[in-house]
Design a protein around this motif. Structure first.
Motif, PDB file in Angstrom:
ATOM      1  N   GLY A  89       0.782  -1.228   0.000  1.00  0.00           N
ATOM      2  CA  GLY A  89       0.000   0.000   0.000  1.00  0.00           C
ATOM      3  C   GLY A  89       0.811   1.274   0.000  1.00  0.00           C
ATOM      4  N   THR A  90       2.091   1.175  -0.328  1.00  0.00           N
ATOM      5  CA  THR A  90       2.935   2.372  -0.328  1.00  0.00           C
ATOM      6  C   THR A  90       3.306   2.800  -1.738  1.00  0.00           C
ATOM      7  N   GLY A  91       2.720   2.149  -2.736  1.00  0.00           N
ATOM      8  CA  GLY A  91       3.044   2.481  -4.119  1.00  0.00           C
ATOM      9  C   GLY A  91       4.047   1.500  -4.694  1.00  0.00           C
ATOM     10  N   GLU A  92       4.459   1.801  -5.915  1.00  0.00           N
ATOM     11  CA  GLU A  92       5.335   0.890  -6.645  1.00  0.00           C
ATOM     12  C   GLU A  92       6.782   0.915  -6.161  1.00  0.00           C
ATOM     13  N   ASP A  93       7.268   2.073  -5.751  1.00  0.00           N
ATOM     14  CA  ASP A  93       8.663   2.193  -5.332  1.00  0.00           C
ATOM     15  C   ASP A  93       8.793   1.847  -3.852  1.00  0.00           C
TER      16      ASP A  93
END
Length: 120
Positions: A11-15
């Protein structure tokens, strides 16, 4: 014992590299033999040494993410030391020797394989 694990923030994005780096920092600071590859970090030691390191690595990632995925695989062999290096050295030694895969099979090699035909 060897423990290979991967800890990933959800849930923190792709990076996710920054948070994963924090987990690796924890492992390296432990002083235990370790190795990080593209998919896993492997740590060598006894249960009492390794599992708290894994826990601290998970906690480091959880500090920046509300949800964490942990994948863990262990090779438990009492009395074995230096397995992190020795297991790979054993495979490298075997690869240096001719094996069944090197024997001619009578089957054509795939295009692009050593000794095979090139595609058109």
């Amino acid at each position: 014992m060897l423990v290979a694990f991967s800890v990933t923030p959800i849930g923190t994005g792709e990076d996710v590299g920054g948070l994963v780096a924090e987990a690796v920092r924890v492992v390296r600071a432990s002083g235990l033999p370790n190795e990080t590859t593209a998919m896993f970090t492997t740590v060598e030691g006894e249960w009492e040494e390794v599992m708290p390191v894994v826990r601290r690595a998970v906690d480091a990632v959880a500090a920046g993410s509300g949800r964490v995925s942990l994948v863990l695989k262990a090779d438990i062999r009492p009395g074995v030391t230096d397995a992190l290096r020795a297991k790979v050295a054993s495979i490298e030694q075997r690869l240096a020797e001719p094996g069944p895969a090197d024997a001619p099979t009578g089957l054509p090699r795939p295009p692009g394989a050593p000794g095979g035909r090139r595609g058109t």
